[in-house]
Design a protein around this motif. Sequence first.
Motif, PDB file in Angstrom:
ATOM      1  N   UNK A 103       0.862  -1.249  -0.011  1.00 44.38           N
ATOM      2  CA  UNK A 103      -0.091  -0.140  -0.083  1.00 44.38           C
ATOM      3  C   UNK A 103       0.794   1.390  -0.166  1.00 44.38           C
ATOM      4  N   UNK A 104       1.881   1.290   0.661  1.00 41.19           N
ATOM      5  CA  UNK A 104       2.779   2.327   0.793  1.00 41.19           C
ATOM      6  C   UNK A 104       3.554   2.864  -0.647  1.00 41.19           C
ATOM      7  N   UNK A 105       4.007   1.472  -1.252  1.00 38.89           N
ATOM      8  CA  UNK A 105       4.493   1.641  -2.388  1.00 38.89           C
ATOM      9  C   UNK A 105       3.310   2.299  -3.538  1.00 38.89           C
ATOM     10  N   UNK A 106       1.985   1.686  -3.466  1.00 37.35           N
ATOM     11  CA  UNK A 106       1.103   2.435  -4.148  1.00 37.35           C
ATOM     12  C   UNK A 106       0.959   3.607  -4.061  1.00 37.35           C
ATOM     13  N   UNK A 107       0.719   4.189  -2.859  1.00 39.84           N
ATOM     14  CA  UNK A 107       0.477   5.626  -2.645  1.00 39.84           C
ATOM     15  C   UNK A 107       1.383   6.373  -3.055  1.00 39.84           C
ATOM     16  N   UNK A 108       2.718   5.852  -3.048  1.00 35.95           N
ATOM     17  CA  UNK A 108       3.954   6.444  -3.507  1.00 35.95           C
ATOM     18  C   UNK A 108       3.802   6.766  -5.137  1.00 35.95           C
ATOM     19  N   UNK A 113       3.424   9.623  -9.643  1.00 34.18           N
ATOM     20  CA  UNK A 113       2.985   9.115 -11.149  1.00 34.18           C
ATOM     21  C   UNK A 113       4.167   8.406 -11.581  1.00 34.18           C
ATOM     22  N   UNK A 114       4.346   8.574 -12.931  1.00 31.21           N
ATOM     23  CA  UNK A 114       5.743   7.948 -13.684  1.00 31.21           C
ATOM     24  C   UNK A 114       6.903   8.112 -13.077  1.00 31.21           C
ATOM     25  N   UNK A 115       7.314   9.392 -12.580  1.00 30.15           N
ATOM     26  CA  UNK A 115       8.468   9.442 -12.135  1.00 30.15           C
ATOM     27  C   UNK A 115       8.677   8.732 -10.702  1.00 30.15           C
ATOM     28  N   UNK A 127      12.069   0.951  -2.636  1.00 30.75           N
ATOM     29  CA  UNK A 127      12.968   0.590  -3.479  1.00 30.75           C
ATOM     30  C   UNK A 127      12.400  -0.677  -4.443  1.00 30.75           C
ATOM     31  N   UNK A 128      12.244  -1.890  -3.562  1.00 30.74           N
ATOM     32  CA  UNK A 128      12.052  -3.275  -4.227  1.00 30.74           C
ATOM     33  C   UNK A 128      10.521  -3.304  -4.679  1.00 30.74           C
ATOM     34  N   UNK A 129       9.688  -2.391  -3.812  1.00 31.28           N
ATOM     35  CA  UNK A 129       8.448  -2.723  -4.542  1.00 31.28           C
ATOM     36  C   UNK A 129       7.673  -1.797  -5.306  1.00 31.28           C
ATOM     37  N   UNK A 130       8.301  -0.679  -5.740  1.00 31.01           N
ATOM     38  CA  UNK A 130       7.731   0.284  -6.526  1.00 31.01           C
ATOM     39  C   UNK A 130       7.374  -0.174  -7.734  1.00 31.01           C
ATOM     40  N   UNK A 131       7.914  -1.437  -8.414  1.00 30.17           N
ATOM     41  CA  UNK A 131       7.712  -1.810  -9.615  1.00 30.17           C
ATOM     42  C   UNK A 131       6.302  -2.523  -9.629  1.00 30.17           C
TER      43      UNK A 131
END
Length: 208
Positions: A103-108, A113-115, A127-131
């Motif tokens: 959820x934290x990665x999704x909110x980020x 956005x794309x950046x 870092x590992x989960x943003x993908x």
Amino acid sequence: MESVGFIQWCLDNLNYWTITLLMTIESSFIPFPSEVVVPPAAYKAAATGELNVWLVVLFATLGALMGALINYFLALWLGKPIVYAFANSRFGHMCLIDQKKVETAEQFFVKYGVAATLIGRLVPAVRQLISIPAGLARMNLAKFALFTALGAGVWNGVLAALGYYLESVVPEEQLLETVTRYSHEIGIGIILAVILVVGFLVYKGVKK
């Protein structure tokens, strides 16, 4: 235990292929710190000359991209319900993943956005989960690969420079402790620098 022994063998026998393999694992859904891979490899490059520090960064970034693509396509193919079910499973917890982290990665991702795929590679715990949210959002693959490689390249370059420098400053047995202590501070510095640059570009665009 066998997997732990295999990873330790890779760390004891660092070369370009084991660097790529370990960074693929680090960037996928079985994360462990890149600080235990890149700085020791750069330290070895400085100490023995068996490795080239530029190639260390290159292969580490290649591995990080491969691991990120694994997460991206798994999220793309499996969808949100299965991703969250995995995060809440015992195996997901064994991989140090839970729903809150996803959820934290999704909110980020939603916020930046794309950046986010570029900036997120510099943020601990993201870092590992943003993908994963990038895959869930079906982000353009070429943009995802480009921004992921850029972000991973910057971070790996910082870690490699730190490991290379520390070869002349600290003994090898103190390397990981020293890198861990300074990598968080350096990461925060990089994030602030990126935010300032992006903010400046946005300001110029709005003013124009």
